[in-house]
Scaffold this motif. Structure first.
Motif, PDB file in Angstrom:
ATOM      1  N   PRO A  98       8.600  16.019  -3.770  1.00 60.76           N
ATOM      2  CA  PRO A  98       7.959  16.033  -5.094  1.00 60.76           C
ATOM      3  C   PRO A  98       8.875  15.580  -6.221  1.00 60.76           C
ATOM      4  O   PRO A  98       8.397  15.107  -7.263  1.00 60.76           O
ATOM      5  N   GLN A  99      10.180  15.693  -6.027  1.00 63.50           N
ATOM      6  CA  GLN A  99      11.128  15.267  -7.059  1.00 63.50           C
ATOM      7  C   GLN A  99      11.665  13.864  -6.798  1.00 63.50           C
ATOM      8  O   GLN A  99      12.581  13.401  -7.486  1.00 63.50           O
ATOM      9  N   GLY A 100      11.124  13.197  -5.789  1.00 66.92           N
ATOM     10  CA  GLY A 100      11.590  11.865  -5.446  1.00 66.92           C
ATOM     11  C   GLY A 100      12.555  11.890  -4.283  1.00 66.92           C
ATOM     12  O   GLY A 100      12.963  12.943  -3.793  1.00 66.92           O
ATOM     13  N   GLY A 101      12.915  10.710  -3.799  1.00 74.12           N
ATOM     14  CA  GLY A 101      13.813  10.630  -2.660  1.00 74.12           C
ATOM     15  C   GLY A 101      13.753   9.260  -2.016  1.00 74.12           C
ATOM     16  O   GLY A 101      13.409   8.275  -2.667  1.00 74.12           O
ATOM     17  N   ARG A 102      14.049   9.214  -0.725  1.00 75.10           N
ATOM     18  CA  ARG A 102      14.053   7.944   0.002  1.00 75.10           C
ATOM     19  C   ARG A 102      13.262   8.095   1.296  1.00 75.10           C
ATOM     20  O   ARG A 102      13.396   9.095   2.008  1.00 75.10           O
ATOM     21  N   LEU A 103      12.466   7.076   1.587  1.00 76.32           N
ATOM     22  CA  LEU A 103      11.695   7.025   2.834  1.00 76.32           C
ATOM     23  C   LEU A 103      12.155   5.799   3.615  1.00 76.32           C
ATOM     24  O   LEU A 103      12.187   4.694   3.081  1.00 76.32           O
ATOM     25  N   THR A 104      12.501   6.004   4.878  1.00 80.01           N
ATOM     26  CA  THR A 104      12.956   4.902   5.724  1.00 80.01           C
ATOM     27  C   THR A 104      12.050   4.785   6.943  1.00 80.01           C
ATOM     28  O   THR A 104      11.885   5.750   7.693  1.00 80.01           O
ATOM     29  N   ILE A 105      11.468   3.608   7.113  1.00 80.15           N
ATOM     30  CA  ILE A 105      10.655   3.313   8.290  1.00 80.15           C
ATOM     31  C   ILE A 105      11.474   2.389   9.174  1.00 80.15           C
ATOM     32  O   ILE A 105      11.978   1.364   8.715  1.00 80.15           O
ATOM     33  N   ARG A 106      11.600   2.765  10.444  1.00 75.50           N
ATOM     34  CA  ARG A 106      12.464   1.998  11.336  1.00 75.50           C
ATOM     35  C   ARG A 106      11.732   1.726  12.653  1.00 75.50           C
ATOM     36  O   ARG A 106      10.995   2.587  13.153  1.00 75.50           O
ATOM     37  N   THR A 107      11.934   0.548  13.199  1.00 72.76           N
ATOM     38  CA  THR A 107      11.365   0.199  14.503  1.00 72.76           C
ATOM     39  C   THR A 107      12.504  -0.130  15.461  1.00 72.76           C
ATOM     40  O   THR A 107      13.528  -0.682  15.054  1.00 72.76           O
ATOM     41  N   LEU A 123       0.840  -1.203   0.000  1.00 72.41           N
ATOM     42  CA  LEU A 123       0.000   0.000   0.000  1.00 72.41           C
ATOM     43  C   LEU A 123       0.875   1.254   0.000  1.00 72.41           C
ATOM     44  O   LEU A 123       0.605   2.212  -0.736  1.00 72.41           O
ATOM     45  N   MET A 124       1.940   1.251   0.812  1.00 69.78           N
ATOM     46  CA  MET A 124       2.799   2.429   0.890  1.00 69.78           C
ATOM     47  C   MET A 124       3.553   2.646  -0.414  1.00 69.78           C
ATOM     48  O   MET A 124       3.751   3.788  -0.842  1.00 69.78           O
ATOM     49  N   GLU A 125       3.967   1.581  -1.067  1.00 61.97           N
ATOM     50  CA  GLU A 125       4.666   1.721  -2.349  1.00 61.97           C
ATOM     51  C   GLU A 125       3.760   2.357  -3.392  1.00 61.97           C
ATOM     52  O   GLU A 125       4.184   3.217  -4.171  1.00 61.97           O
ATOM     53  N   ARG A 126       2.495   1.929  -3.419  1.00 57.07           N
ATOM     54  CA  ARG A 126       1.550   2.523  -4.369  1.00 57.07           C
ATOM     55  C   ARG A 126       1.303   3.985  -4.038  1.00 57.07           C
ATOM     56  O   ARG A 126       1.130   4.819  -4.929  1.00 57.07           O
ATOM     57  N   THR A 127       1.270   4.306  -2.735  1.00 57.83           N
ATOM     58  CA  THR A 127       1.030   5.686  -2.308  1.00 57.83           C
ATOM     59  C   THR A 127       2.200   6.590  -2.685  1.00 57.83           C
ATOM     60  O   THR A 127       2.006   7.729  -3.110  1.00 57.83           O
ATOM     61  N   LEU A 128       3.427   6.095  -2.544  1.00 60.37           N
ATOM     62  CA  LEU A 128       4.615   6.908  -2.789  1.00 60.37           C
ATOM     63  C   LEU A 128       4.926   7.086  -4.267  1.00 60.37           C
ATOM     64  O   LEU A 128       5.451   8.115  -4.688  1.00 60.37           O
ATOM     65  N   ARG A 183       6.796   5.631  -7.999  1.00 54.77           N
ATOM     66  CA  ARG A 183       8.086   5.038  -8.377  1.00 54.77           C
ATOM     67  C   ARG A 183       9.275   5.935  -8.086  1.00 54.77           C
ATOM     68  O   ARG A 183      10.414   5.457  -8.057  1.00 54.77           O
ATOM     69  N   SER A 184       9.050   7.217  -7.882  1.00 59.40           N
ATOM     70  CA  SER A 184      10.186   8.132  -7.694  1.00 59.40           C
ATOM     71  C   SER A 184      10.724   8.122  -6.276  1.00 59.40           C
ATOM     72  O   SER A 184      11.751   8.742  -6.005  1.00 59.40           O
ATOM     73  N   ILE A 185      10.057   7.431  -5.367  1.00 64.88           N
ATOM     74  CA  ILE A 185      10.489   7.393  -3.970  1.00 64.88           C
ATOM     75  C   ILE A 185      10.765   5.950  -3.573  1.00 64.88           C
ATOM     76  O   ILE A 185       9.904   5.075  -3.683  1.00 64.88           O
ATOM     77  N   ALA A 186      11.983   5.701  -3.110  1.00 60.78           N
ATOM     78  CA  ALA A 186      12.361   4.366  -2.634  1.00 60.78           C
ATOM     79  C   ALA A 186      11.999   4.245  -1.162  1.00 60.78           C
ATOM     80  O   ALA A 186      12.178   5.187  -0.391  1.00 60.78           O
ATOM     81  N   ILE A 187      11.491   3.081  -0.772  1.00 59.31           N
ATOM     82  CA  ILE A 187      11.077   2.870   0.616  1.00 59.31           C
ATOM     83  C   ILE A 187      11.805   1.662   1.191  1.00 59.31           C
ATOM     84  O   ILE A 187      12.009   0.655   0.506  1.00 59.31           O
TER      85      ILE A 187
END
Length: 352
Positions: free
Chosen positions: A89-98, A42-47, A49-53
Protein backbone atom coordinates in the motif's frame (compact mmCIF):
# COMPACT_ATOMS: atom_id res chain seq x y z
CA UNK A 1 -27.47 -3.75 -13.82
CA UNK A 2 -28.95 -7.17 -14.52
CA UNK A 3 -26.23 -7.88 -17.09
CA UNK A 4 -23.45 -6.85 -14.69
CA UNK A 5 -24.93 -9.04 -11.93
CA UNK A 6 -25.11 -12.00 -14.31
CA UNK A 7 -21.51 -11.44 -15.45
CA UNK A 8 -20.29 -11.30 -11.82
CA UNK A 9 -22.08 -14.58 -11.10
CA UNK A 10 -20.63 -16.10 -14.26
CA UNK A 11 -17.12 -15.00 -13.29
CA UNK A 12 -17.44 -16.37 -9.75
CA UNK A 13 -18.77 -19.70 -11.04
CA UNK A 14 -15.92 -19.95 -13.52
CA UNK A 15 -13.36 -19.25 -10.78
CA UNK A 16 -14.86 -21.96 -8.57
CA UNK A 17 -14.84 -24.43 -11.46
CA UNK A 18 -11.20 -23.58 -12.13
CA UNK A 19 -10.31 -24.20 -8.47
CA UNK A 20 -12.15 -27.54 -8.61
CA UNK A 21 -10.23 -28.36 -11.83
CA UNK A 22 -13.51 -28.72 -13.73
CA UNK A 23 -13.02 -25.78 -16.05
CA UNK A 24 -12.26 -26.96 -19.56
CA UNK A 25 -8.95 -25.49 -20.73
CA UNK A 26 -7.58 -24.79 -24.21
CA UNK A 27 -3.86 -25.53 -23.85
CA UNK A 28 -1.54 -24.21 -26.55
CA UNK A 29 2.17 -23.33 -26.80
CA UNK A 30 2.59 -19.88 -25.23
CA UNK A 31 5.65 -17.65 -24.81
CA UNK A 32 5.15 -16.55 -21.19
CA UNK A 33 7.73 -13.75 -21.42
CA UNK A 34 5.93 -12.26 -24.43
CA UNK A 35 2.60 -12.73 -22.65
CA UNK A 36 3.85 -10.79 -19.61
CA UNK A 37 5.42 -8.09 -21.77
CA UNK A 38 2.20 -7.73 -23.72
CA UNK A 39 0.33 -7.07 -20.47
CA UNK A 40 2.88 -4.48 -19.33
CA UNK A 41 0.72 -1.41 -19.87
CA UNK A 42 -2.31 -3.02 -18.22
CA UNK A 43 -0.21 -4.04 -15.20
CA UNK A 44 1.29 -0.55 -14.87
CA UNK A 45 -2.19 0.98 -14.78
CA UNK A 46 -3.27 -1.64 -12.23
CA UNK A 47 -0.28 -1.02 -9.93
CA UNK A 48 -0.26 2.77 -10.02
CA UNK A 49 2.73 5.12 -9.90
CA UNK A 50 3.95 4.13 -6.44
CA UNK A 51 4.99 0.64 -7.55
CA UNK A 52 7.81 0.04 -10.03
CA UNK A 53 7.48 -3.02 -12.27
CA UNK A 54 10.14 -4.92 -14.19
CA UNK A 55 9.98 -7.98 -16.43
CA UNK A 56 13.15 -10.05 -16.60
CA UNK A 57 14.45 -13.51 -17.39
CA UNK A 58 14.58 -15.68 -20.46
CA UNK A 59 13.30 -14.03 -23.63
CA UNK A 60 12.27 -15.15 -27.10
CA UNK A 61 14.63 -17.70 -28.58
CA UNK A 62 15.84 -19.04 -25.25
CA UNK A 63 12.66 -19.41 -23.19
CA UNK A 64 10.79 -22.62 -23.84
CA UNK A 65 7.13 -22.31 -24.81
CA UNK A 66 4.74 -23.51 -22.10
CA UNK A 67 1.59 -25.53 -22.69
CA UNK A 68 -1.15 -23.45 -21.09
CA UNK A 69 -4.53 -21.88 -21.69
CA UNK A 70 -3.54 -18.35 -22.75
CA UNK A 71 -6.56 -16.56 -21.26
CA UNK A 72 -6.21 -18.42 -17.94
CA UNK A 73 -2.49 -17.62 -17.82
CA UNK A 74 -3.23 -13.92 -18.39
CA UNK A 75 -5.90 -14.00 -15.68
CA UNK A 76 -3.53 -15.75 -13.26
CA UNK A 77 -0.77 -13.20 -13.85
CA UNK A 78 -3.16 -10.26 -13.41
CA UNK A 79 -4.50 -11.75 -10.16
CA UNK A 80 -0.95 -12.09 -8.82
CA UNK A 81 -0.20 -8.49 -9.77
CA UNK A 82 -3.34 -7.28 -7.97
CA UNK A 83 -2.39 -9.30 -4.87
CA UNK A 84 1.10 -7.77 -4.97
CA UNK A 85 -0.35 -4.27 -5.26
CA UNK A 86 -2.54 -4.82 -2.20
CA UNK A 87 0.51 -6.08 -0.27
CA UNK A 88 2.38 -2.82 -1.03
CA UNK A 89 0.00 0.00 0.00
CA UNK A 90 2.94 2.37 0.49
CA UNK A 91 4.56 1.42 -2.80
CA UNK A 92 7.42 -0.87 -3.68
CA UNK A 93 8.79 -2.99 -6.50
CA UNK A 94 7.23 -5.85 -8.46
CA UNK A 95 9.44 -8.19 -10.48
CA UNK A 96 8.08 -10.66 -13.01
CA UNK A 97 10.60 -13.24 -14.13
CA UNK A 98 10.53 -16.14 -16.58
CA UNK A 99 12.96 -19.05 -16.65
CA UNK A 100 13.42 -22.58 -17.93
CA UNK A 101 13.54 -25.31 -15.29
CA UNK A 102 14.42 -28.98 -15.65
CA UNK A 103 13.28 -31.11 -12.70
CA UNK A 104 15.28 -34.28 -12.21
CA UNK A 105 13.10 -35.43 -9.30
CA UNK A 106 9.52 -34.75 -8.14
CA UNK A 107 8.90 -31.31 -6.64
CA UNK A 108 5.97 -30.71 -4.29
CA UNK A 109 4.16 -27.71 -2.92
CA UNK A 110 0.70 -27.01 -1.48
CA UNK A 111 -0.65 -30.47 -2.24
CA UNK A 112 0.65 -30.59 -5.83
CA UNK A 113 3.55 -32.68 -7.07
CA UNK A 114 5.29 -31.87 -10.35
CA UNK A 115 6.85 -34.92 -11.96
CA UNK A 116 10.40 -34.81 -13.35
CA UNK A 117 10.57 -33.02 -16.68
CA UNK A 118 10.86 -29.63 -18.33
CA UNK A 119 8.91 -26.65 -17.02
CA UNK A 120 8.69 -22.93 -17.64
CA UNK A 121 8.68 -20.88 -14.43
CA UNK A 122 6.69 -17.65 -14.21
CA UNK A 123 7.42 -15.88 -10.93
CA UNK A 124 5.93 -12.73 -9.44
CA UNK A 125 7.89 -11.18 -6.57
CA UNK A 126 6.88 -8.15 -4.47
CA UNK A 127 8.53 -6.16 -1.69
CA UNK A 128 5.35 -6.00 0.34
CA UNK A 129 4.23 -6.97 3.82
CA UNK A 130 4.65 -10.72 3.34
CA UNK A 131 2.49 -13.50 4.84
CA UNK A 132 2.62 -14.99 8.31
CA UNK A 133 2.61 -18.84 8.43
CA UNK A 134 -1.09 -19.07 9.34
CA UNK A 135 -2.06 -17.00 6.26
CA UNK A 136 0.39 -18.82 4.00
CA UNK A 137 -1.18 -22.14 4.98
CA UNK A 138 -4.65 -21.00 3.88
CA UNK A 139 -3.65 -18.85 0.89
CA UNK A 140 -5.36 -21.04 -1.72
CA UNK A 141 -8.61 -21.71 0.16
CA UNK A 142 -11.68 -20.47 -1.76
CA UNK A 143 -13.19 -17.34 -0.14
CA UNK A 144 -10.31 -16.96 2.31
CA UNK A 145 -9.03 -13.40 2.25
CA UNK A 146 -7.21 -11.02 4.59
CA UNK A 147 -8.70 -8.01 2.84
CA UNK A 148 -11.46 -6.00 4.42
CA UNK A 149 -15.09 -6.61 3.48
CA UNK A 150 -15.84 -5.55 -0.08
CA UNK A 151 -12.18 -5.53 -1.13
CA UNK A 152 -11.84 -9.10 -2.39
CA UNK A 153 -13.70 -12.36 -3.01
CA UNK A 154 -10.93 -14.71 -1.88
CA UNK A 155 -11.12 -16.53 -5.21
CA UNK A 156 -8.11 -15.09 -7.03
CA UNK A 157 -5.43 -17.40 -5.62
CA UNK A 158 -7.74 -20.42 -5.56
CA UNK A 159 -8.40 -19.89 -9.27
CA UNK A 160 -4.67 -19.77 -9.97
CA UNK A 161 -4.14 -22.93 -7.92
CA UNK A 162 -6.78 -24.84 -9.90
CA UNK A 163 -5.47 -23.57 -13.22
CA UNK A 164 -1.88 -24.59 -12.45
CA UNK A 165 -2.85 -27.99 -11.08
CA UNK A 166 -5.14 -28.77 -14.01
CA UNK A 167 -2.37 -27.69 -16.40
CA UNK A 168 -0.06 -30.31 -14.91
CA UNK A 169 2.14 -27.77 -13.14
CA UNK A 170 3.05 -26.62 -9.64
CA UNK A 171 2.73 -23.41 -7.64
CA UNK A 172 5.02 -22.42 -4.78
CA UNK A 173 5.02 -19.46 -2.37
CA UNK A 174 8.07 -18.03 -0.63
CA UNK A 175 7.08 -15.35 1.86
CA UNK A 176 8.32 -13.71 5.04
CA UNK A 177 6.65 -10.98 7.08
CA UNK A 178 8.10 -7.61 6.19
CA UNK A 179 10.22 -9.01 3.37
CA UNK A 180 7.75 -9.66 0.58
CA UNK A 181 6.32 -12.62 -1.31
CA UNK A 182 7.25 -14.58 -4.41
CA UNK A 183 4.78 -16.77 -6.27
CA UNK A 184 6.38 -19.25 -8.68
CA UNK A 185 4.25 -21.04 -11.27
CA UNK A 186 5.85 -24.12 -12.82
CA UNK A 187 4.05 -24.79 -16.10
CA UNK A 188 4.82 -27.73 -18.40
CA UNK A 189 7.02 -27.16 -21.42
CA UNK A 190 5.32 -27.53 -24.80
CA UNK A 191 6.15 -30.66 -26.76
CA UNK A 192 9.02 -30.46 -29.22
CA UNK A 193 8.00 -28.58 -32.32
CA UNK A 194 5.29 -26.58 -30.54
CA UNK A 195 5.49 -22.91 -31.45
CA UNK A 196 3.93 -20.13 -29.40
CA UNK A 197 0.65 -19.05 -30.91
CA UNK A 198 0.50 -15.43 -31.93
CA UNK A 199 -2.31 -13.64 -30.13
CA UNK A 200 -4.72 -12.28 -32.71
CA UNK A 201 -5.70 -8.71 -32.17
CA UNK A 202 -9.38 -8.04 -31.63
CA UNK A 203 -11.03 -7.23 -34.90
CA UNK A 204 -8.15 -8.64 -36.96
CA UNK A 205 -10.55 -10.98 -38.73
CA UNK A 206 -14.15 -10.38 -39.73
CA UNK A 207 -16.51 -11.72 -37.07
CA UNK A 208 -19.73 -11.62 -39.07
CA UNK A 209 -21.23 -14.28 -41.27
CA UNK A 210 -20.54 -14.65 -44.98
CA UNK A 211 -23.91 -16.09 -45.84
CA UNK A 212 -23.36 -19.46 -44.12
CA UNK A 213 -26.32 -21.36 -42.73
CA UNK A 214 -26.26 -22.35 -39.05
CA UNK A 215 -28.54 -25.01 -37.58
CA UNK A 216 -29.24 -24.11 -33.92
CA UNK A 217 -30.33 -27.00 -31.70
CA UNK A 218 -31.51 -26.51 -28.10
CA UNK A 219 -34.34 -28.18 -26.18
CA UNK A 220 -34.97 -25.01 -24.12
CA UNK A 221 -37.28 -22.84 -26.21
CA UNK A 222 -36.29 -19.56 -24.51
CA UNK A 223 -32.56 -20.21 -24.89
CA UNK A 224 -33.06 -21.34 -28.47
CA UNK A 225 -35.01 -18.19 -29.35
CA UNK A 226 -32.29 -15.90 -27.95
CA UNK A 227 -29.52 -17.92 -29.63
CA UNK A 228 -31.27 -17.91 -32.99
CA UNK A 229 -31.63 -14.12 -32.84
CA UNK A 230 -28.00 -13.65 -31.78
CA UNK A 231 -26.70 -15.84 -34.61
CA UNK A 232 -28.97 -14.12 -37.12
CA UNK A 233 -27.79 -10.69 -35.93
CA UNK A 234 -24.23 -11.78 -36.71
CA UNK A 235 -25.13 -12.19 -40.37
CA UNK A 236 -25.82 -15.92 -40.65
CA UNK A 237 -28.81 -17.70 -42.10
CA UNK A 238 -30.44 -19.73 -39.33
CA UNK A 239 -32.40 -22.96 -39.08
CA UNK A 240 -33.54 -24.29 -35.71
CA UNK A 241 -34.52 -27.54 -34.02
CA UNK A 242 -35.64 -28.43 -30.50
CA UNK A 243 -33.82 -31.75 -30.40
CA UNK A 244 -31.68 -34.29 -32.21
CA UNK A 245 -34.56 -35.85 -34.17
CA UNK A 246 -35.62 -32.54 -35.71
CA UNK A 247 -31.99 -31.60 -36.33
CA UNK A 248 -31.25 -34.81 -38.25
CA UNK A 249 -34.41 -34.25 -40.27
CA UNK A 250 -33.15 -30.75 -41.16
CA UNK A 251 -29.76 -32.14 -42.15
CA UNK A 252 -31.33 -34.61 -44.59
CA UNK A 253 -34.06 -32.32 -45.93
CA UNK A 254 -31.96 -31.02 -48.79
CA UNK A 255 -31.28 -27.60 -47.23
CA UNK A 256 -27.75 -26.24 -47.09
CA UNK A 257 -26.26 -26.42 -43.57
CA UNK A 258 -22.72 -25.16 -42.98
CA UNK A 259 -22.57 -25.39 -39.20
CA UNK A 260 -24.37 -27.42 -36.54
CA UNK A 261 -24.60 -25.34 -33.32
CA UNK A 262 -26.00 -27.67 -30.68
CA UNK A 263 -26.43 -27.82 -26.94
CA UNK A 264 -24.71 -30.85 -25.41
CA UNK A 265 -27.13 -31.88 -22.65
CA UNK A 266 -30.50 -32.72 -24.19
CA UNK A 267 -33.13 -35.43 -23.63
CA UNK A 268 -32.58 -38.56 -25.70
CA UNK A 269 -29.66 -38.19 -28.09
CA UNK A 270 -27.25 -35.63 -26.63
CA UNK A 271 -25.32 -33.04 -28.58
CA UNK A 272 -22.15 -35.09 -28.99
CA UNK A 273 -24.11 -38.07 -30.29
CA UNK A 274 -26.00 -35.75 -32.61
CA UNK A 275 -22.73 -34.32 -33.91
CA UNK A 276 -21.29 -37.76 -34.61
CA UNK A 277 -24.43 -38.83 -36.45
CA UNK A 278 -24.52 -35.51 -38.30
CA UNK A 279 -20.93 -35.97 -39.45
CA UNK A 280 -21.71 -39.51 -40.56
CA UNK A 281 -24.54 -38.25 -42.76
CA UNK A 282 -22.81 -35.01 -43.80
CA UNK A 283 -19.01 -35.42 -43.67
CA UNK A 284 -18.36 -31.77 -44.58
CA UNK A 285 -20.40 -30.39 -41.68
CA UNK A 286 -18.83 -28.08 -39.09
CA UNK A 287 -19.87 -28.37 -35.44
CA UNK A 288 -20.09 -25.95 -32.51
CA UNK A 289 -21.16 -27.14 -29.04
CA UNK A 290 -22.81 -25.20 -26.20
CA UNK A 291 -23.37 -26.30 -22.61
CA UNK A 292 -23.93 -24.75 -19.22
CA UNK A 293 -22.73 -27.86 -17.39
CA UNK A 294 -19.24 -28.46 -16.06
CA UNK A 295 -19.33 -32.25 -15.96
CA UNK A 296 -16.58 -32.63 -18.56
CA UNK A 297 -18.95 -33.90 -21.24
CA UNK A 298 -17.56 -31.62 -23.92
CA UNK A 299 -13.98 -32.18 -22.85
CA UNK A 300 -13.95 -35.93 -23.39
CA UNK A 301 -11.49 -37.10 -26.02
CA UNK A 302 -13.23 -37.80 -29.28
CA UNK A 303 -11.07 -38.20 -32.37
CA UNK A 304 -14.07 -37.78 -34.63
CA UNK A 305 -14.84 -34.34 -33.17
CA UNK A 306 -11.31 -33.11 -32.43
CA UNK A 307 -9.93 -30.53 -32.14
CA UNK A 308 -12.31 -29.19 -29.50
CA UNK A 309 -12.19 -25.57 -28.32
CA UNK A 310 -14.23 -24.30 -25.38
CA UNK A 311 -16.37 -21.24 -24.72
CA UNK A 312 -18.00 -20.99 -21.29
CA UNK A 313 -21.74 -20.57 -21.09
CA UNK A 314 -23.17 -18.00 -20.47
CA UNK A 315 -21.31 -16.17 -23.22
CA UNK A 316 -21.49 -12.69 -24.68
CA UNK A 317 -22.34 -11.98 -28.29
CA UNK A 318 -18.67 -11.21 -29.00
CA UNK A 319 -17.66 -14.63 -27.65
CA UNK A 320 -20.27 -16.32 -29.83
CA UNK A 321 -19.11 -14.34 -32.87
CA UNK A 322 -15.51 -15.47 -32.39
CA UNK A 323 -16.52 -19.11 -31.83
CA UNK A 324 -18.66 -19.19 -34.96
CA UNK A 325 -15.91 -17.57 -36.98
CA UNK A 326 -13.29 -20.02 -35.69
CA UNK A 327 -15.51 -22.95 -36.61
CA UNK A 328 -15.74 -21.63 -40.16
CA UNK A 329 -12.33 -19.97 -40.37
CA UNK A 330 -11.08 -21.95 -43.36
CA UNK A 331 -13.49 -20.24 -45.74
CA UNK A 332 -16.95 -21.37 -46.75
CA UNK A 333 -16.95 -25.05 -45.80
CA UNK A 334 -18.37 -28.00 -47.66
CA UNK A 335 -21.97 -27.82 -46.64
CA UNK A 336 -24.50 -30.55 -45.89
CA UNK A 337 -27.26 -30.54 -48.47
CA UNK A 338 -29.32 -33.41 -49.77
CA UNK A 339 -26.83 -35.93 -48.46
CA UNK A 340 -23.95 -34.00 -50.06
CA UNK A 341 -20.56 -33.13 -48.70
CA UNK A 342 -17.14 -34.60 -49.20
CA UNK A 343 -15.26 -37.09 -47.03
CA UNK A 344 -13.93 -35.09 -44.10
CA UNK A 345 -13.67 -35.55 -40.36
CA UNK A 346 -15.24 -32.15 -39.92
CA UNK A 347 -14.14 -29.56 -37.39
CA UNK A 348 -15.63 -29.21 -33.94
CA UNK A 349 -15.54 -26.25 -31.60
CA UNK A 350 -17.01 -26.64 -28.14
CA UNK A 351 -18.76 -23.97 -26.09
CA UNK A 352 -18.80 -25.79 -22.77
Amino acid sequence: MALQAALRCSDMTRRLLTFARRQTLNPEPVDLHALAAGMGELMERTLGRSIAISIAGEEAGTLWPATVDRSQAESALLNLVINARDAMPQGGRLTIRTANARLTEPLSGHGITAEPGDYVVLSVADTGCGMPPEVLERAFEPFFTTKETGKGTGLGLSMIYGFVKQSGGLIRIDSAVGQGTTFSLYLPRAAAGGQPAAGAADGAAPLTGRGETVLVVDDDADVRRVTVQAVRDLGYRVLEAEGAEQALAQLTAGRRVDLLFTDIVMPGMNGRELAREGLRRCPGLRVLFASGYADGTAAEADAELAPVETLAKPYRDADLARALHRALDDGTPDACAAGGGVPDHGKAVSAE
